[in-house]
Write an enzyme that holds these catalytic residues in place. Structure first.
Site, PDB file in Angstrom:
ATOM      1  N   ASP A  67       1.008  -1.348  -0.083  1.00  0.00           N
ATOM      2  CA  ASP A  67      -0.054   0.142  -0.103  1.00  0.00           C
ATOM      3  C   ASP A  67       0.867   1.229  -0.043  1.00  0.00           C
ATOM      4  OD1 ASP A  67       0.976  -0.314   2.632  1.00  0.00           O
ATOM      5  OD2 ASP A  67      -0.794  -0.814   3.398  1.00  0.00           O
ATOM      6  N   ASN A 136      -6.956  -2.741  14.421  1.00  0.00           N
ATOM      7  CA  ASN A 136      -8.502  -3.063  13.975  1.00  0.00           C
ATOM      8  C   ASN A 136      -8.626  -4.329  13.103  1.00  0.00           C
ATOM      9  OD1 ASN A 136      -7.623  -1.961  11.655  1.00  0.00           O
ATOM     10  ND2 ASN A 136      -9.188  -0.236  11.480  1.00  0.00           N
ATOM     11  N   HIS A 138      -7.171  -4.718  10.202  1.00  0.00           N
ATOM     12  CA  HIS A 138      -6.802  -4.402   8.670  1.00  0.00           C
ATOM     13  C   HIS A 138      -5.421  -5.030   8.236  1.00  0.00           C
ATOM     14  CE1 HIS A 138      -4.635  -0.387   9.815  1.00  0.00           C
ATOM     15  NE2 HIS A 138      -3.858  -1.096   9.052  1.00  0.00           N
ATOM     16  N   GLU A 143      -9.626  -1.968   5.415  1.00  0.00           N
ATOM     17  CA  GLU A 143     -10.104  -1.360   6.538  1.00  0.00           C
ATOM     18  C   GLU A 143     -11.430  -2.406   6.821  1.00  0.00           C
ATOM     19  OE1 GLU A 143      -8.489   0.115   8.557  1.00  0.00           O
ATOM     20  OE2 GLU A 143      -8.416   2.266   8.079  1.00  0.00           O
TER      21      GLU A 143
HETATM   22  C1  GLP Z   1      -0.244   0.356   8.569  1.00  0.00           C
HETATM   23  C2  GLP Z   1       0.093  -0.573   7.407  1.00  0.00           C
HETATM   24  C3  GLP Z   1      -0.335  -1.920   7.414  1.00  0.00           C
HETATM   25  C4  GLP Z   1       0.335  -2.487   8.974  1.00  0.00           C
HETATM   26  C5  GLP Z   1      -0.348  -1.872  10.065  1.00  0.00           C
HETATM   27  C6  GLP Z   1       0.431  -2.113  11.489  1.00  0.00           C
HETATM   28  O1  GLP Z   1      -1.216   1.207   8.572  1.00  0.00           O
HETATM   29  N1  GLP Z   1      -0.764  -0.148   6.114  1.00  0.00           N
HETATM   30  O2  GLP Z   1       0.396  -2.603   6.507  1.00  0.00           O
HETATM   31  O3  GLP Z   1       0.652  -3.640   8.960  1.00  0.00           O
HETATM   32  O4  GLP Z   1      -0.665  -0.419   9.658  1.00  0.00           O
HETATM   33  O5  GLP Z   1       1.352  -1.106  11.441  1.00  0.00           O
HETATM   34  P1  GLP Z   1       2.377  -1.224  12.934  1.00  0.00           P
HETATM   35  O6  GLP Z   1       2.952  -2.321  12.581  1.00  0.00           O
HETATM   36  O7  GLP Z   1       2.948   0.180  12.896  1.00  0.00           O
HETATM   37  O8  GLP Z   1       1.515  -1.604  14.110  1.00  0.00           O
END
Ligand code: GLP
Length: 238
Positions: A67, A136, A138, A143
Site C-alpha cells: 500500500d 482493528n 486491517h 479496513e
Molecule cells: C499500517 C500498514 C499495515 C500495517 C499496519 C500496522 O497502517 N498499512 O500494512 O501492517 O498498519 O502497523 P504497525 O506495525 O505500525 O502497528
C-alpha cells in the site's frame, strides 16, 4: 494458520528474515510482497545485516508493497516509498526497477490501481507476502467494513487507523485520510504468507483472528481460509 511465539521482538524479526532468506535462496527471482509500519522494521534490519554478511542476494528479486498513502509524493518522508528506500532498498542490492509500490501521487487512481494489479499478474503473482496487522484487523489498508474489495483500490482510512498511524507524524491532522491498497483477492492469492504481530496492543486482535469465524469486520480473519499462513508473534502479542 500456524503460529510461532518468540520470546522477543528481535527473535521474531530474525525468524521472519530467515524465512525471506530461505525463499531467496530457493528462488533467487522470487516475487516478494512487502509491508510497512513499525512491526517489520526489525525484520528489515535483520535482512540488511544478512545481506552485508553475504547471506542473501536480492539482485533478481521483485517486490510489491501492499500500500501507499494518498495523496503523498514519493519523496515525502512519510510515504511508504521513503520508508522502503530507507529501511531496505538502499541497503541491499535490489534493482529499483524491480521494486513496486502504488503511486500515491497519481491523478488517475483507477488507472494506477489497474496498472498495479496488471504488473503483479505479469510477474506471475506473489510468492511470499509479509503482512503486519492493524489493531482493528486491517491488512494492507483493507479496513473493516460491510464489504471488502478484491483488487487494488483507493480506501478511506478509519479513524482508528488514523489515530494509530499518527505516531509517525507530528500532528494527527497530517495523517493522510486515504490510501491505495492491494485488495483482499490479491493477498489471498499469494502462495505463502507470514503475518508478524508484535506488542501488547495487538494481543486482542490476535485472539480475534484465531477464532473459528471469518468476518469482513476483521479483514485478517479471512487469512484462516488461506492454505499457507504462518503467524510469527512475540510474547506480548501472544
Ligand atoms: C499500517 C500498514 C499495515 C500495517 C499496519 C500496522 O497502517 N498499512 O500494512 O501492517 O498498519 O502497523 P504497525 O506495525 O505500525 O502497528
Amino acid at each position: 494458520m500456524n503460529k510461532i511465539v518468540y520470546d522477543s521482538y528481535e527473535q521474531m524479526s530474525r525468524a521472519a528474515a530467515e524465512i525471506i532468506i530461505e525463499q531467496q535462496t530457493q528462488k533467487p527471482d522470487s516475487v516478494l510482497g512487502l509491508a510497512t509500519g513499525s512491526t517489520p522494521m526489525g525484520m528489515y534490519r535483520a535482512l540488511v545485516d544478512a545481506h552485508h554478511a553475504g547471506r542473501v542476494d536480492f539482485f533478481r528479486a521483485v517486490t510489491f508493497n501492499l500500500d501507499e498513502y494518498y495523496r503523498i509524493p514519493k519523496n515525502n518522508t512519510h510515504s511508504y516509498h521513503y520508508y522502503m528506500e530507507h529501511n531496505l532498498f538502499r541497503h541491499v542490492n535490489i534493482r529499483r526497477k524491480n521494486t513496486h509500490i502504488p503511486d500515491g501521487d497519481t491523478d488517475d487512481v483507477d488507472a494506477e490501481c489497474a496498472r498495479y494489479d496488471g504488473l503483479i499478474q505479469v510477474h506471475g503473482g506473489i510468492d511470499l507476502q509479509v503482512l503486519g496487522i492493524g489493531a482493528n484487523g486491517h491488512i494492507g489498508f483493507n479496513e473493516p467494513g460491510q464489504q471488502l474489495f478484491t483488487k487494488t483500490h483507493l480506501v478511506k482510512l478509519t479513524d482508528k487507523t488514523i489515530q494509530d498511524n499518527a505516531k509517525f507524524f507530528d500532528r494527527i491532522e497530517d495523517v493522510p485520510r486515504y490510501a491505495i491498497t492491494m485488495g483482499m483477492g490479491t493477498i489471498m492469492q499469494v502462495k505463502k504468507i507470514i503475518l508478524l504481530i508484535s506488542g501488547r496492543n495487538k494481543a486482542a486482535i490476535f485472539k480475534k483472528i484465531m477464532r473459528d469465524e471469518i468476518t469482513t469486520d476483521i479483514p485478517a480473519s479471512l487469512l484462516q481460509i488461506h492454505g499457507d499462513v504462518t503467524v510469527l508473534l512475540d510474547k506480548e502479542a501472544a
